[in-house]
Design a protein around this motif. Sequence first.
Motif, PDB file in Angstrom:
ATOM      1  N   PRO A  21      35.320  48.326  31.019  1.00 23.47           N
ATOM      2  CA  PRO A  21      35.979  49.635  31.147  1.00 23.47           C
ATOM      3  C   PRO A  21      37.473  49.551  31.468  1.00 23.47           C
ATOM      4  N   THR A  22      37.945  48.394  31.920  1.00 18.48           N
ATOM      5  CA  THR A  22      39.352  48.277  32.301  1.00 18.48           C
ATOM      6  C   THR A  22      40.138  47.328  31.393  1.00 18.48           C
ATOM      7  N   ASN A  23      39.566  46.977  30.262  1.00 19.63           N
ATOM      8  CA  ASN A  23      40.226  46.119  29.264  1.00 19.63           C
ATOM      9  C   ASN A  23      40.733  44.800  29.841  1.00 19.63           C
ATOM     10  N   VAL A  24      39.889  44.164  30.619  1.00 20.39           N
ATOM     11  CA  VAL A  24      40.230  42.881  31.232  1.00 20.39           C
ATOM     12  C   VAL A  24      40.031  41.734  30.244  1.00 20.39           C
ATOM     13  N   LEU A  25      38.958  41.795  29.489  1.00 20.55           N
ATOM     14  CA  LEU A  25      38.571  40.671  28.629  1.00 20.55           C
ATOM     15  C   LEU A  25      39.113  40.785  27.209  1.00 20.55           C
ATOM     16  N   ALA A  26      39.278  39.629  26.587  1.00 24.44           N
ATOM     17  CA  ALA A  26      39.688  39.538  25.185  1.00 24.44           C
ATOM     18  C   ALA A  26      39.132  38.226  24.635  1.00 24.44           C
ATOM     19  N   LEU A  27      39.138  38.100  23.325  1.00 19.45           N
ATOM     20  CA  LEU A  27      38.751  36.833  22.717  1.00 19.45           C
ATOM     21  C   LEU A  27      39.982  35.956  22.593  1.00 19.45           C
ATOM     22  N   SER A  28      39.831  34.723  22.984  1.00 21.68           N
ATOM     23  CA  SER A  28      40.945  33.773  22.964  1.00 21.68           C
ATOM     24  C   SER A  28      41.310  33.396  21.532  1.00 21.68           C
ATOM     25  N   PRO A  29      42.589  33.168  21.270  1.00 22.78           N
ATOM     26  CA  PRO A  29      42.977  32.647  19.954  1.00 22.78           C
ATOM     27  C   PRO A  29      42.556  31.185  19.795  1.00 22.78           C
ATOM     28  N   ASN A  30      42.253  30.519  20.911  1.00 19.58           N
ATOM     29  CA  ASN A  30      41.770  29.145  20.883  1.00 19.58           C
ATOM     30  C   ASN A  30      40.264  29.135  20.632  1.00 19.58           C
ATOM     31  N   ALA A  51      35.534  34.292  25.074  1.00 16.99           N
ATOM     32  CA  ALA A  51      36.083  35.374  25.895  1.00 16.99           C
ATOM     33  C   ALA A  51      36.845  34.784  27.080  1.00 16.99           C
ATOM     34  N   TYR A  52      37.886  35.493  27.502  1.00 20.56           N
ATOM     35  CA  TYR A  52      38.646  35.089  28.686  1.00 20.56           C
ATOM     36  C   TYR A  52      39.266  36.324  29.323  1.00 20.56           C
ATOM     37  N   MET A  53      39.769  36.168  30.553  1.00 20.59           N
ATOM     38  CA  MET A  53      40.395  37.281  31.269  1.00 20.59           C
ATOM     39  C   MET A  53      41.847  37.416  30.822  1.00 20.59           C
ATOM     40  N   GLU A  54      42.113  38.371  29.958  1.00 12.99           N
ATOM     41  CA  GLU A  54      43.471  38.611  29.485  1.00 12.99           C
ATOM     42  C   GLU A  54      44.300  39.364  30.530  1.00 12.99           C
ATOM     43  N   ASN A  55      43.662  40.288  31.241  1.00 17.25           N
ATOM     44  CA  ASN A  55      44.329  41.092  32.278  1.00 17.25           C
ATOM     45  C   ASN A  55      43.573  40.953  33.600  1.00 17.25           C
TER      46      ASN A  55
END
Length: 77
Positions: free
Chosen positions: A26-35, A44-48
């Motif tokens: 809900p808080t847009n913390v995660l994203a898929l890594s370019p690696n 997945a990793y913690m982008e924010n």
Amino acid sequence: MAKVKGAVVVDTEKCKGCNLCVVECPTNVLALSPNVNGKGYNYAYMENPDACIGCANCGLVCPDNVITVYKVKLQEA
């Protein structure tokens, strides 16, 4: 009321990059890594990380159970 700070730990070698955790956050913390990991998946990793509230939605929807969520209560100033 005490504020809660969360942290997400992803087992990057087991993550298949299904994106379910990213969509569910809900808080847009995660994203898929370019690696990629050893199997060639974008994990997945913690982008924010500062936005994490420790809700654990990501861990609940993970089909491979590779996400661990930690919560820490922050002290009131």
